[in-house]
Enzyme design. Structure first.
Site, PDB file in Angstrom:
ATOM      1  N   ASP A   1      -3.185 -13.042   3.159  1.00 51.52           N
ATOM      2  CA  ASP A   1      -4.200 -12.329   3.934  1.00 51.52           C
ATOM      3  C   ASP A   1      -3.996 -12.653   5.414  1.00 51.52           C
ATOM      4  O   ASP A   1      -4.187 -13.793   5.841  1.00 51.52           O
ATOM      5  CB  ASP A   1      -5.594 -12.768   3.475  1.00 51.52           C
ATOM      6  CG  ASP A   1      -6.708 -11.979   4.134  1.00 51.52           C
ATOM      7  OD1 ASP A   1      -6.449 -11.287   5.140  1.00 51.52           O
ATOM      8  OD2 ASP A   1      -7.854 -12.041   3.643  1.00 51.52           O
TER       9      ASP A   1
ATOM     10  N   TYR B   1     -15.129   0.817   9.255  1.00 52.27           N
ATOM     11  CA  TYR B   1     -13.725   1.224   9.384  1.00 52.27           C
ATOM     12  C   TYR B   1     -13.445   1.809  10.767  1.00 52.27           C
ATOM     13  O   TYR B   1     -12.490   1.406  11.436  1.00 52.27           O
ATOM     14  CB  TYR B   1     -13.395   2.253   8.304  1.00 52.27           C
ATOM     15  CG  TYR B   1     -11.947   2.671   8.260  1.00 52.27           C
ATOM     16  CD1 TYR B   1     -10.933   1.750   8.017  1.00 52.27           C
ATOM     17  CD2 TYR B   1     -11.590   4.002   8.438  1.00 52.27           C
ATOM     18  CE1 TYR B   1      -9.604   2.140   7.968  1.00 52.27           C
ATOM     19  CE2 TYR B   1     -10.261   4.403   8.382  1.00 52.27           C
ATOM     20  CZ  TYR B   1      -9.274   3.474   8.148  1.00 52.27           C
ATOM     21  OH  TYR B   1      -7.952   3.867   8.099  1.00 52.27           O
TER      22      TYR B   1
ATOM     23  N   GLY C   1       0.812  -1.206   0.000  1.00 50.81           N
ATOM     24  CA  GLY C   1       0.000   0.000   0.000  1.00 50.81           C
ATOM     25  C   GLY C   1       0.845   1.255   0.000  1.00 50.81           C
ATOM     26  O   GLY C   1       2.084   1.216   0.014  1.00 50.81           O
TER      27      GLY C   1
ATOM     28  N   ASP D   1       1.071  -8.766   1.970  1.00 50.77           N
ATOM     29  CA  ASP D   1      -0.087  -8.024   1.471  1.00 50.77           C
ATOM     30  C   ASP D   1      -0.956  -8.976   0.658  1.00 50.77           C
ATOM     31  O   ASP D   1      -0.432  -9.804  -0.083  1.00 50.77           O
ATOM     32  CB  ASP D   1       0.370  -6.851   0.588  1.00 50.77           C
ATOM     33  CG  ASP D   1      -0.670  -5.747   0.463  1.00 50.77           C
ATOM     34  OD1 ASP D   1      -1.799  -6.044   0.029  1.00 50.77           O
ATOM     35  OD2 ASP D   1      -0.357  -4.593   0.805  1.00 50.77           O
ATOM     36  N   ASN D   2      -2.278  -8.855   0.796  1.00 50.58           N
ATOM     37  CA  ASN D   2      -3.157  -9.680  -0.040  1.00 50.58           C
ATOM     38  C   ASN D   2      -3.525  -8.989  -1.350  1.00 50.58           C
ATOM     39  O   ASN D   2      -4.219  -9.567  -2.191  1.00 50.58           O
ATOM     40  CB  ASN D   2      -4.422 -10.089   0.719  1.00 50.58           C
ATOM     41  CG  ASN D   2      -5.319  -8.920   1.076  1.00 50.58           C
ATOM     42  OD1 ASN D   2      -5.011  -7.764   0.780  1.00 50.58           O
ATOM     43  ND2 ASN D   2      -6.440  -9.208   1.720  1.00 50.58           N
TER      44      ASN D   2
ATOM     45  N   THR E   1      -6.187  -3.956  -2.105  1.00 47.78           N
ATOM     46  CA  THR E   1      -6.076  -2.532  -2.430  1.00 47.78           C
ATOM     47  C   THR E   1      -4.640  -2.111  -2.692  1.00 47.78           C
ATOM     48  O   THR E   1      -4.403  -1.015  -3.194  1.00 47.78           O
ATOM     49  CB  THR E   1      -6.654  -1.651  -1.303  1.00 47.78           C
ATOM     50  OG1 THR E   1      -5.921  -1.870  -0.103  1.00 47.78           O
ATOM     51  CG2 THR E   1      -8.121  -1.975  -1.066  1.00 47.78           C
ATOM     52  N   GLY E   2      -3.677  -2.951  -2.349  1.00 47.33           N
ATOM     53  CA  GLY E   2      -2.280  -2.602  -2.555  1.00 47.33           C
ATOM     54  C   GLY E   2      -1.848  -2.782  -4.002  1.00 47.33           C
ATOM     55  O   GLY E   2      -2.505  -3.459  -4.798  1.00 47.33           O
TER      56      GLY E   2
END
Length: 328
Positions: free
Chosen positions: A57, A146, A11, A32-33, A36-37
């Site tokens: 993940d 969030y 990210g 990172d999965n 969004t990255g």
């Protein structure tokens, strides 16, 4: 060589943290999965002997072989366009993911720093926001997935510190900007610059009187580094207290980009905070940290980065291609 695990490594912030710890001489384990990255954020690090990447993940499980000195937990969608699209994953990464990483820190004897956010303050009734303010959050509103995920993350982190003696830190990150932000992630700065580059009018939600405080990424990374190296377990605000209204900010972007677009106004989203400004007294006192980069200079660097991107990036929404970069 000290070893550090960085989640959310592909990210915006995670990739800058990887750069910093490589520079400091660490062996960096990036995870990172890629929901969004963007793996391209790490492509320059892939050939290095002291860097490895795992496409994984952390909500499922986390296994790291060998010793581990530090963990930075930055895995989470961070923009409204993302966490409204994947609300369950957003809740899981800050609950299940944080639980698993705290367990890993306990097992390895590692220090862990978790990335919280100014969103724990919700639509604040106290201004500027100090770390002892409990917030004004709607737990079942659209932003609740969030906000409450991050509030739970803070609670379980402090519980592991109190009951298991795990060395922990919590950083509350305020609006941050700089190279490697995604143009289409819905946050105000890339949204404005993206609209300017596409020749569109700049969209302000509400009447534009709501405020934000923007911190350049290099300043933020320095604050995070100092916090990780400290013994501070209470949350610490890291951000730039230089407050500006959204309307004023839109005019700054128009001037920066030298475009002729005008500002248009649309209804304010539900639970959108009206004020956002960090009180950084704790960071200044305990970490001897405060932001150094002037907003005009930071915006210039960021705009040059966005201008350098291929034109297709202006309309691209996902950045999840990772084949060919993963070490096995």
């Amino acid at each position: 060589m000290k070893r550090i695990l960085i989640t959310g490594a592909a990210g915006f912030l995670g990739s800058h943290l990887c750069d910093r710890f490589i520079k400091e001489g660490y062996y960096v384990i990036a995870m990172d999965n890629l929901i969004t990255g963007n793996i391209e954020n790490l492509s320059h690090l892939m050939p290095l002997a002291n860097f490895e990447f795992f496409h994984h993940d952390v909500s499922n499980y986390v296994h790291v072989s060998g010793e581990l000195d530090y963990i930075l937990h930055f895995a989470s969608p961070a923009s409204p366009i993302d966490y409204l699209k994947i609300p369950i994953q957003t809740l899981k990464v800050s609950s299940l993911g944080t639980h698993r990483l705290l367990g890993l820190a306990k097992a390895k004897g590692a220090k862990i720093l978790v990335a919280s956010t100014s969103e724990v303050y919700g639509d604040p009734l106290v201004h500027p926001q100090t770390e002892d303010y409990w917030g004004n959050v709607n737990p079942i509103g659209p932003r609740g997935v969030y906000d409450e995920a991050k509030r739970f993350q803070e609670a379980i982190t402090m519980a592991y510190h109190t009951y298991h003696g795990v060395r922990t830190s919590i950083v509350r990150i305020f609006n941050t900007y700089g190279p490697r932000m995604r143009l289409n992630d819905g946050r105000v700065l890339p949204a404005f610059i993206g609209q300017a580059l596409r020749g569109e009018d700049l969209t302000v939600f509400g009447d534009g009187s709501q405020t934000r405080s923007f911190c350049y990424v290099d300043d933020l990374i320095e604050g995070i580094y100092r916090l990780l190296m400290s013994d501070i377990s209470e949350p610490v605000n890291i951000g730039n207290p230089n407050e500006i209204t959204i309307s004023q900010f839109a005019e700054e972007i128009i001037k920066l980009t030298n475009t002729t677009q005008k500002v248009i106004y649309k209804p304010l989203p539900v639970d959108d905070p009206m004020q956002r400004q960090p009180d950084i007294t704790r960071a200044k006192t305990l970490l001897r940290w405060e932001p150094k980069v002037d907003r005009a200079e930071g915006l210039r660097i960021t705009y040059e980065y966005f201008k350098s991107l291929p034109e297709t990036e202006l309309y691209k929404k996902e950045h999840n291609t990772f084949e060919g970069y993963i070490k096995h």
